[in-house]
Design a protein around this motif. Structure first.
Motif, PDB file in Angstrom:
ATOM      1  N   THR A  12       0.916  -1.018  -0.135  1.00 14.96           N
ATOM      2  CA  THR A  12       0.094   0.139  -0.013  1.00 14.96           C
ATOM      3  C   THR A  12       0.880   1.446   0.026  1.00 14.96           C
ATOM      4  OG1 THR A  12      -1.783  -1.230   1.432  1.00 14.96           O
ATOM      5  CG2 THR A  12      -1.818   1.228   1.185  1.00 14.96           C
ATOM      6  N   LEU A  13       1.995   1.342   0.826  1.00 14.00           N
ATOM      7  CA  LEU A  13       2.750   2.481   1.100  1.00 14.00           C
ATOM      8  C   LEU A  13       3.510   2.609  -0.257  1.00 14.00           C
ATOM      9  CD1 LEU A  13       3.635   4.653   2.480  1.00 14.00           C
ATOM     10  CD2 LEU A  13       5.461   3.194   3.708  1.00 14.00           C
ATOM     11  N   ARG A  14       4.099   1.482  -1.010  1.00 13.49           N
ATOM     12  CA  ARG A  14       4.918   1.550  -2.248  1.00 13.49           C
ATOM     13  C   ARG A  14       3.826   2.083  -3.266  1.00 13.49           C
ATOM     14  NH1 ARG A  14       6.561  -3.276  -1.985  1.00 13.49           N
ATOM     15  NH2 ARG A  14       8.509  -2.590  -1.076  1.00 13.49           N
ATOM     16  N   GLY A  15       2.722   1.683  -3.315  1.00 10.36           N
ATOM     17  CA  GLY A  15       1.758   2.297  -4.308  1.00 10.36           C
ATOM     18  C   GLY A  15       1.447   3.753  -4.222  1.00 10.36           C
ATOM     19  N   GLU A  16       1.340   4.118  -2.952  1.00 11.93           N
ATOM     20  CA  GLU A  16       0.984   5.570  -2.523  1.00 11.93           C
ATOM     21  C   GLU A  16       2.082   6.418  -3.155  1.00 11.93           C
ATOM     22  OE1 GLU A  16      -1.684   7.428  -1.343  1.00 11.93           O
ATOM     23  OE2 GLU A  16      -2.953   5.654  -1.427  1.00 11.93           O
ATOM     24  N   ILE A  17       3.587   6.148  -2.636  1.00 12.25           N
ATOM     25  CA  ILE A  17       4.477   6.647  -3.113  1.00 12.25           C
ATOM     26  C   ILE A  17       4.904   6.881  -4.661  1.00 12.25           C
ATOM     27  CG2 ILE A  17       7.228   6.734  -3.081  1.00 12.25           C
ATOM     28  CD1 ILE A  17       6.845   5.822  -0.154  1.00 12.25           C
ATOM     29  N   ASP A  18       4.698   5.597  -5.269  1.00 13.68           N
ATOM     30  CA  ASP A  18       4.783   5.378  -6.823  1.00 13.68           C
ATOM     31  C   ASP A  18       3.764   6.349  -7.440  1.00 13.68           C
ATOM     32  OD1 ASP A  18       6.061   4.600  -9.043  1.00 13.68           O
ATOM     33  OD2 ASP A  18       4.386   3.066  -9.269  1.00 13.68           O
ATOM     34  N   ILE A  21       4.432   9.967  -7.052  1.00 14.36           N
ATOM     35  CA  ILE A  21       5.778  10.487  -7.944  1.00 14.36           C
ATOM     36  C   ILE A  21       5.417  10.447  -9.375  1.00 14.36           C
ATOM     37  CG2 ILE A  21       8.141   9.686  -8.911  1.00 14.36           C
ATOM     38  CD1 ILE A  21       8.582   8.586  -5.732  1.00 14.36           C
ATOM     39  N   SER A  22       4.586   9.598  -9.789  1.00 19.67           N
ATOM     40  CA  SER A  22       4.071   9.463 -11.110  1.00 19.67           C
ATOM     41  C   SER A  22       3.234  10.588 -11.522  1.00 19.67           C
ATOM     42  CB  SER A  22       3.448   8.120 -11.519  1.00 19.67           C
ATOM     43  OG  SER A  22       4.341   6.981 -11.111  1.00 19.67           O
ATOM     44  N   ASN A  23       2.389  10.920 -10.800  1.00 24.15           N
ATOM     45  CA  ASN A  23       1.396  11.921 -10.888  1.00 24.15           C
ATOM     46  C   ASN A  23       2.105  13.238 -10.553  1.00 24.15           C
ATOM     47  OD1 ASN A  23      -0.610  10.368 -11.877  1.00 24.15           O
ATOM     48  ND2 ASN A  23      -1.219  10.101  -9.539  1.00 24.15           N
ATOM     49  N   ARG A  24       3.457  13.359 -10.167  1.00 29.91           N
ATOM     50  CA  ARG A  24       4.106  14.647  -9.539  1.00 29.91           C
ATOM     51  C   ARG A  24       3.116  15.438  -8.708  1.00 29.91           C
ATOM     52  NH1 ARG A  24       9.342  14.371 -11.587  1.00 29.91           N
ATOM     53  NH2 ARG A  24       9.129  14.157 -13.976  1.00 29.91           N
ATOM     54  N   ARG A  25       2.595  14.770  -7.844  1.00 33.98           N
ATOM     55  CA  ARG A  25       1.890  15.447  -6.679  1.00 33.98           C
ATOM     56  C   ARG A  25       2.268  14.686  -5.465  1.00 33.98           C
ATOM     57  NH1 ARG A  25      -2.077  18.569  -7.663  1.00 33.98           N
ATOM     58  NH2 ARG A  25      -3.124  18.005  -5.985  1.00 33.98           N
ATOM     59  N   VAL A  26       3.603  14.881  -5.066  1.00 35.78           N
ATOM     60  CA  VAL A  26       4.139  14.471  -3.853  1.00 35.78           C
ATOM     61  C   VAL A  26       3.898  15.784  -2.589  1.00 35.78           C
ATOM     62  CG1 VAL A  26       6.412  14.009  -2.666  1.00 35.78           C
ATOM     63  CG2 VAL A  26       5.793  13.374  -4.869  1.00 35.78           C
ATOM     64  N   ILE A  47      12.844   9.909  -2.664  1.00 36.85           N
ATOM     65  CA  ILE A  47      11.990  10.616  -3.142  1.00 36.85           C
ATOM     66  C   ILE A  47      12.270  11.955  -3.661  1.00 36.85           C
ATOM     67  CG2 ILE A  47       9.969  11.617  -1.985  1.00 36.85           C
ATOM     68  CD1 ILE A  47       9.706   9.209  -0.059  1.00 36.85           C
ATOM     69  N   SER A  48      13.348  12.384  -2.988  1.00 36.46           N
ATOM     70  CA  SER A  48      13.888  13.846  -3.525  1.00 36.46           C
ATOM     71  C   SER A  48      14.333  13.723  -4.984  1.00 36.46           C
ATOM     72  CB  SER A  48      14.892  14.082  -2.617  1.00 36.46           C
ATOM     73  OG  SER A  48      14.601  14.453  -1.312  1.00 36.46           O
ATOM     74  N   ALA A  49      15.384  12.716  -5.305  1.00 41.14           N
ATOM     75  CA  ALA A  49      15.715  12.513  -6.632  1.00 41.14           C
ATOM     76  C   ALA A  49      14.470  12.389  -7.563  1.00 41.14           C
ATOM     77  CB  ALA A  49      16.599  11.202  -6.681  1.00 41.14           C
ATOM     78  N   ALA A  50      13.454  11.660  -7.159  1.00 42.77           N
ATOM     79  CA  ALA A  50      12.324  11.562  -8.196  1.00 42.77           C
ATOM     80  C   ALA A  50      11.702  12.872  -8.321  1.00 42.77           C
ATOM     81  CB  ALA A  50      11.331  10.520  -7.753  1.00 42.77           C
ATOM     82  N   CYS A  51      11.450  13.564  -7.331  1.00 39.96           N
ATOM     83  CA  CYS A  51      10.699  14.813  -7.588  1.00 39.96           C
ATOM     84  C   CYS A  51      11.600  15.697  -8.392  1.00 39.96           C
ATOM     85  CB  CYS A  51      10.668  15.483  -6.203  1.00 39.96           C
ATOM     86  SG  CYS A  51       9.524  14.735  -5.288  1.00 39.96           S
ATOM     87  N   MET A  54      14.916  15.014 -14.292  1.00 32.87           N
ATOM     88  CA  MET A  54      14.744  15.598 -15.534  1.00 32.87           C
ATOM     89  C   MET A  54      14.312  14.573 -16.643  1.00 32.87           C
ATOM     90  SD  MET A  54      15.497  18.741 -14.715  1.00 32.87           S
ATOM     91  CE  MET A  54      16.022  19.807 -15.891  1.00 32.87           C
ATOM     92  N   SER A  55      14.232  13.481 -16.215  1.00 31.61           N
ATOM     93  CA  SER A  55      13.803  12.259 -17.241  1.00 31.61           C
ATOM     94  C   SER A  55      12.482  12.294 -17.517  1.00 31.61           C
ATOM     95  CB  SER A  55      14.201  11.077 -16.640  1.00 31.61           C
ATOM     96  OG  SER A  55      13.776   9.883 -17.689  1.00 31.61           O
ATOM     97  N   GLU A  56      11.837  12.054 -18.625  1.00 33.86           N
ATOM     98  CA  GLU A  56      10.511  11.999 -18.828  1.00 33.86           C
ATOM     99  C   GLU A  56      10.069  10.365 -18.693  1.00 33.86           C
ATOM    100  OE1 GLU A  56       8.225  14.375 -19.413  1.00 33.86           O
ATOM    101  OE2 GLU A  56       9.871  15.948 -19.139  1.00 33.86           O
ATOM    102  N   ASP A  57      10.820   9.577 -18.645  1.00 31.73           N
ATOM    103  CA  ASP A  57      10.657   8.217 -18.990  1.00 31.73           C
ATOM    104  C   ASP A  57      10.573   7.493 -17.225  1.00 31.73           C
ATOM    105  OD1 ASP A  57      10.580   8.223 -21.540  1.00 31.73           O
ATOM    106  OD2 ASP A  57      12.543   7.682 -21.817  1.00 31.73           O
ATOM    107  N   VAL A  58      11.535   7.473 -16.646  1.00 35.50           N
ATOM    108  CA  VAL A  58      11.542   6.953 -15.363  1.00 35.50           C
ATOM    109  C   VAL A  58      12.275   7.786 -14.493  1.00 35.50           C
ATOM    110  CG1 VAL A  58      12.880   4.993 -14.164  1.00 35.50           C
ATOM    111  CG2 VAL A  58      12.168   4.481 -16.384  1.00 35.50           C
ATOM    112  N   ALA A  59      11.418   8.060 -13.266  1.00 34.03           N
ATOM    113  CA  ALA A  59      12.185   8.934 -12.159  1.00 34.03           C
ATOM    114  C   ALA A  59      12.294   8.181 -11.083  1.00 34.03           C
ATOM    115  CB  ALA A  59      11.096   9.916 -12.061  1.00 34.03           C
ATOM    116  N   PRO A  60      13.312   8.320 -10.231  1.00 31.07           N
ATOM    117  CA  PRO A  60      14.639   8.915 -10.792  1.00 31.07           C
ATOM    118  C   PRO A  60      15.421   7.946 -11.616  1.00 31.07           C
ATOM    119  CG  PRO A  60      14.761   7.957  -8.614  1.00 31.07           C
ATOM    120  CD  PRO A  60      13.301   7.625  -8.852  1.00 31.07           C
TER     121      PRO A  60
END
Length: 67
Positions: A12-18, A21-26, A47-51, A54-60
């Protein structure tokens, strides 16, 4: 760079974080309270690196300057 699946999190937590990050709504603040000190630092760094990534494909991506 570690992947989100490398961290000892509930599904559940992994899904929330993912999803955040995917929705750019951290959220502006997260409390990381479990695990040992290094695990908390690693997750916060991920989490900081993911936010900031600069990559459009996979963050981080682990390759760009922001990561």
């Amino acid at each position: 760079m570690k992947r989100l699946s490398d961290f000892d999190l509930t599904d559940t937590l992994r899904g929330e974080i993912d999803s955040s990050i995917s929705n750019r709504r951290v959220p502006h603040a997260l409390i990381i309270a479990s695990g040992d000190y290094q695990s908390r630092i690693d997750l916060a760094t991920y989490i900081s690196a993911a936010c900031l990534c600069m990559s459009e494909d996979v963050a981080p991506c682990g390759d760009c300057r922001s990561c």
